[in-house]
Motif scaffolding. Structure first.
Motif, PDB file in Angstrom:
ATOM      1  N   GLU A 286     137.220  32.198  26.118  1.00 18.29           N
ATOM      2  CA  GLU A 286     136.554  31.197  25.302  1.00 18.29           C
ATOM      3  C   GLU A 286     136.040  30.084  26.199  1.00 18.29           C
ATOM      4  OE1 GLU A 286     140.135  28.633  23.502  1.00 18.29           O
ATOM      5  OE2 GLU A 286     139.878  30.616  22.597  1.00 18.29           O
ATOM      6  N   VAL A 287     135.096  29.340  25.666  1.00 21.82           N
ATOM      7  CA  VAL A 287     134.451  28.325  26.489  1.00 21.82           C
ATOM      8  C   VAL A 287     135.384  27.117  26.587  1.00 21.82           C
ATOM      9  CG1 VAL A 287     132.427  26.882  26.782  1.00 21.82           C
ATOM     10  CG2 VAL A 287     132.205  29.160  25.768  1.00 21.82           C
ATOM     11  N   ASP A 288     135.787  26.845  27.803  1.00 18.05           N
ATOM     12  CA  ASP A 288     136.791  25.824  28.093  1.00 18.05           C
ATOM     13  C   ASP A 288     136.531  24.484  27.400  1.00 18.05           C
ATOM     14  OD1 ASP A 288     139.070  26.030  29.427  1.00 18.05           O
ATOM     15  OD2 ASP A 288     138.307  25.393  31.399  1.00 18.05           O
ATOM     16  N   LEU A 290     135.375  23.491  24.716  1.00 15.03           N
ATOM     17  CA  LEU A 290     134.241  23.251  23.814  1.00 15.03           C
ATOM     18  C   LEU A 290     134.695  23.041  22.373  1.00 15.03           C
ATOM     19  CD1 LEU A 290     131.191  23.070  23.285  1.00 15.03           C
ATOM     20  CD2 LEU A 290     131.188  25.541  22.904  1.00 15.03           C
ATOM     21  N   GLY A 375     129.723  28.821  21.584  1.00 16.67           N
ATOM     22  CA  GLY A 375     129.199  28.506  22.903  1.00 16.67           C
ATOM     23  C   GLY A 375     129.095  29.657  23.877  1.00 16.67           C
ATOM     24  N   ILE A 376     129.617  30.823  23.528  1.00 25.08           N
ATOM     25  CA  ILE A 376     129.619  31.918  24.501  1.00 25.08           C
ATOM     26  C   ILE A 376     128.195  32.313  24.910  1.00 25.08           C
ATOM     27  CG2 ILE A 376     130.093  34.409  24.733  1.00 25.08           C
ATOM     28  CD1 ILE A 376     132.854  33.868  23.626  1.00 25.08           C
ATOM     29  N   PRO A 379     127.511  28.965  27.701  1.00 24.67           N
ATOM     30  CA  PRO A 379     128.640  28.037  27.818  1.00 24.67           C
ATOM     31  C   PRO A 379     128.266  26.660  28.369  1.00 24.67           C
ATOM     32  CG  PRO A 379     129.290  30.214  28.582  1.00 24.67           C
ATOM     33  CD  PRO A 379     127.816  30.277  28.309  1.00 24.67           C
ATOM     34  N   ASP A 380     127.540  26.611  29.474  1.00 24.44           N
ATOM     35  CA  ASP A 380     127.277  25.317  30.110  1.00 24.44           C
ATOM     36  C   ASP A 380     126.371  24.436  29.256  1.00 24.44           C
ATOM     37  OD1 ASP A 380     128.879  26.058  32.180  1.00 24.44           O
ATOM     38  OD2 ASP A 380     127.234  26.674  33.505  1.00 24.44           O
ATOM     39  N   LYS A 383     128.412  23.157  26.197  1.00 24.26           N
ATOM     40  CA  LYS A 383     129.362  22.104  26.580  1.00 24.26           C
ATOM     41  C   LYS A 383     128.642  20.786  26.820  1.00 24.26           C
ATOM     42  CE  LYS A 383     131.573  24.559  29.812  1.00 24.26           C
ATOM     43  NZ  LYS A 383     132.525  25.042  30.826  1.00 24.26           N
TER      44      LYS A 383
END
Ligand code: HEC
Ligand code: HEC
Ligand code: HEC
Ligand code: HEC
Ligand code: HEC
Ligand code: HEC
Length: 394
Positions: A286-288, A290, A375-376, A379-380, A383
């Motif tokens: 998972e997106v850290d 987020l 967000g996958i 991701p960036d 975030k």
């Protein structure tokens, strides 16, 4: 020409022209030899072997046994409308403005002619095999690859940009059958702008936001809203997502490498695809951070104050004629009662006249919500949008 070859391959043509020599019953004297007959027409070449297998490969893929799992998967998927339950959003495709993405017939017309039927359709059906497939572009699989007879692999105009004269056009091109998906999975609205009221956004719709299919926009890294923000983090440039490769996109994660006989027709991403790049244990990816930031933003947006509007979309005032009637929250949430899954709660936009920065933050919030990958897809970018939104309305 290869198609032709294939079709007539099974027909054996033996053609020859012969010149018969005339003889006479009552003279015993032979005349001179006749001129040679012209050569017969050449036989037609056999079909090229397909990866060394030949026609058997056609049969393998076209066999009912190969397709049973595909039919079952489509019927159970949201593309198939889950008969017996409801047609979901596929019942919406009678309307002209919805038909291209919510009606099998509308989609076919849209792809083949560039437009749907004027006035819409009498019936609206979920996607069927023939919505996404029609015929092979070539039978020369050896040189052209197998196109799986996907209806279109052409690049797609991003509608929000095409329909807005103020924005340059943008073409979505994943270089493969993911372009098929891009026809429908794109947002229908652009980011909020201050119009009549300087510095403010007049939000007039209970359905505001990027609509339900913004996945292409997130994957590209487009349509985040931050014109009023002081950026605390850079916004990644377009096409920088690690998950948007030059060789593919949607189908690489959502269709390929399945092992359940559906050949991807459930459209659930297969973890095998993640494992290709992330090593053998992609279950819990998972997106850290987020999700926590996104939820915190949602709660802040529930508290921001704007001015209420009436049925004619006019801002309203108290009896003194100058004090705005407040409206609290540019989004609100219907708690579905499952405390452990706030993503499953229903978030809605609220109407009113709001500071543009609140509208931008709310847009970003709804963008990530409607995308449904938490967000996958990018991701960036996800975030950064959420972090900047938080920082600018806190
Ligand atoms: C990997 C799978 C696959 C292979 C291999 C394959 N096809 Fe297909 N083909 C499809 C799909 C999917 C369609 C879309 C229509 C459908 O569902 O039948 C299709 C459509 C067709 C159609 C058009 C059907 C129609 O109703 O108009 C023809 C004809 C056809 N294929 C012939 C062949 C021949 C001949 C070969 C071998 C040279 C072949 N196919 C190999 C998957 C395949
Ligand atoms: C450009 C394509 C496109 C157009 C045009 C479009 N939609 Fe959608 N819509 C989608 C996609 C894609 C989804 C599914 C996205 C997802 O599940 O993430 C969707 C989902 C929906 C849903 C289901 C939401 C849910 O979560 O259950 C409804 C309802 C809906 N659309 C209504 C409409 C209506 C009404 C119109 C016409 C006024 C319309 N749509 C026009 C692409 C479109
Ligand atoms: C939403 C669009 C969509 C629908 C609906 C759909 N397909 Fe497909 N299908 C695809 C795409 C995309 C591919 C894979 C293309 C690729 O990998 O390049 C594919 C691949 C296939 C393949 C090749 C599988 C293999 O052997 O690798 C077959 C066969 C097939 N589809 C048949 C069907 C049939 C039959 C139906 C109806 C029950 C159907 N499809 C419905 C989009 C669709
Ligand atoms: C004709 C328009 C159309 C095309 C083409 C299309 N989709 Fe969809 N897709 C939709 C709609 C509409 C829904 C939502 C249906 C519903 O639940 O009411 C949906 C649902 C989905 C879902 C499931 C979302 C959920 O709510 O569970 C996924 C995943 C998906 N699509 C991926 C893809 C991929 C990948 C492709 C390309 C192979 C594709 N779609 C092609 C319109 C389309
Ligand atoms: C890196 C792999 C990857 C790529 C590339 C990708 N997706 Fe996804 N997508 C996911 C994952 C993972 C989820 C979350 C699914 C889940 O939690 O079940 C998701 C979620 C979705 C959903 C919502 C599904 C649901 O259950 O509501 C849709 C619709 C969707 N993707 C469509 C697309 C489309 C269209 C593209 C191409 C523009 C695309 N995806 C590209 C991995 C990917
Ligand atoms: C083509 C290779 C590739 C595939 C396939 C792929 N990823 Fe990634 N993914 C990457 C790269 C590269 C990064 C960025 C580097 C990083 O952040 O570790 C990344 C980042 C991520 C992140 C962000 C981590 C963070 O907190 O920033 C998540 C989550 C993720 N991937 C999930 C998935 C899932 C789930 C799938 C399968 C559905 C998938 N990925 C498929 C290459 C891939």
């Amino acid at each position: 020409m290869k198609n032709l070859k294939l079709i007539i391959n099974l027909i054996v043509i033996t053609t020859s022209l012969m010149l018969f020599q005339c003889t006479s019953d009552y003279t015993a004297i032979e005349g001179p030899a006749g001129i040679d007959g012209i050569d017969g027409v050449d036989g037609i070449d056999g079909i090229d072997g397909i990866d060394g297998v030949g026609v058997q490969e056609c049969i393998d893929c076209h066999a009912t046994s190969h397709r049973e799992g595909i039919f079952d998967a489509l019927l159970m998927s949201n593309h198939g409308g889950q008969p017996g339950f409801s047609y979901g959003s596929w019942s919406r495709g009678t309307r002209e403005s919805c038909a291209a993405c919510h009606n099998n017939e509308g989609f076919i017309d849209y792809v083949e002619t560039g437009a749907v039927a004027v006035g819409g359709y009498g019936v609206s059906n979920p996607l069927d095999c023939n919505g996404c497939h029609n015929k092979h572009r070539s039978f020369d699989f050896e040189n052209d690859g197998n196109d799986y007879a996907v209806r279109t692999v052409d690049a797609v105009d991003f509608r929000v940009f095409a329909e807005n004269d103020a924005l340059p056009d943008y073409v979505l091109d994943y270089g493969n059958a993911s372009n098929l998906c891009a026809n429908c999975h794109q947002p229908r609205r652009g980011t909020p702008v201050a119009d009549e009221y300087p510095g403010k956004y007049l939000q007039t719709s209970g359905h505001w936001g990027p609509h339900h299919g913004p996945q292409t926009a997130l994957l590209e890294g487009l349509l985040g809203a931050y014109t009023t923000f002081t950026l605390v983090e850079d916004i990644p440039a377009v096409k920088q997502a690690a998950h948007r490769t030059d060789t593919g996109a949607c189908i690489d994660c959502h269709m390929r490498h399945t092992t359940d006989g559906s050949f991807g027709h459930s459209w659930n991403p297969s973890r095998n695809n993640c494992n290709d790049c992330h090593g053998g244990n992609a279950q819990d990816l998972e997106v850290d951070g987020l999700f926590d930031d996104w939820l915190a933003l949602g709660h802040l947006l529930e508290e921001v104050v704007g001015q209420a509007i009436d049925d004619d979309d006019q801002p309203i005032f108290e009896a003194d004629g100058v004090t705005p009637v407040p409206v609290v929250g540019i989004v609100h949430v219907d708690d579905n009662g499952t405390p452990n899954d706030p993503m499953d709660d229903e978030w809605h936009p609220q109407t009113g006249l709001f500071d543009l920065k609140y509208a931008e933050a709310a847009w970003n919030f709804l963008f990530i919500y409607e995308d449904k990958s938490m967000g996958i897809h990018n991701p960036d970018y996800a975030k950064s949008l959420i972090k900047n939104s938080l920082a600018n309305i806190q």
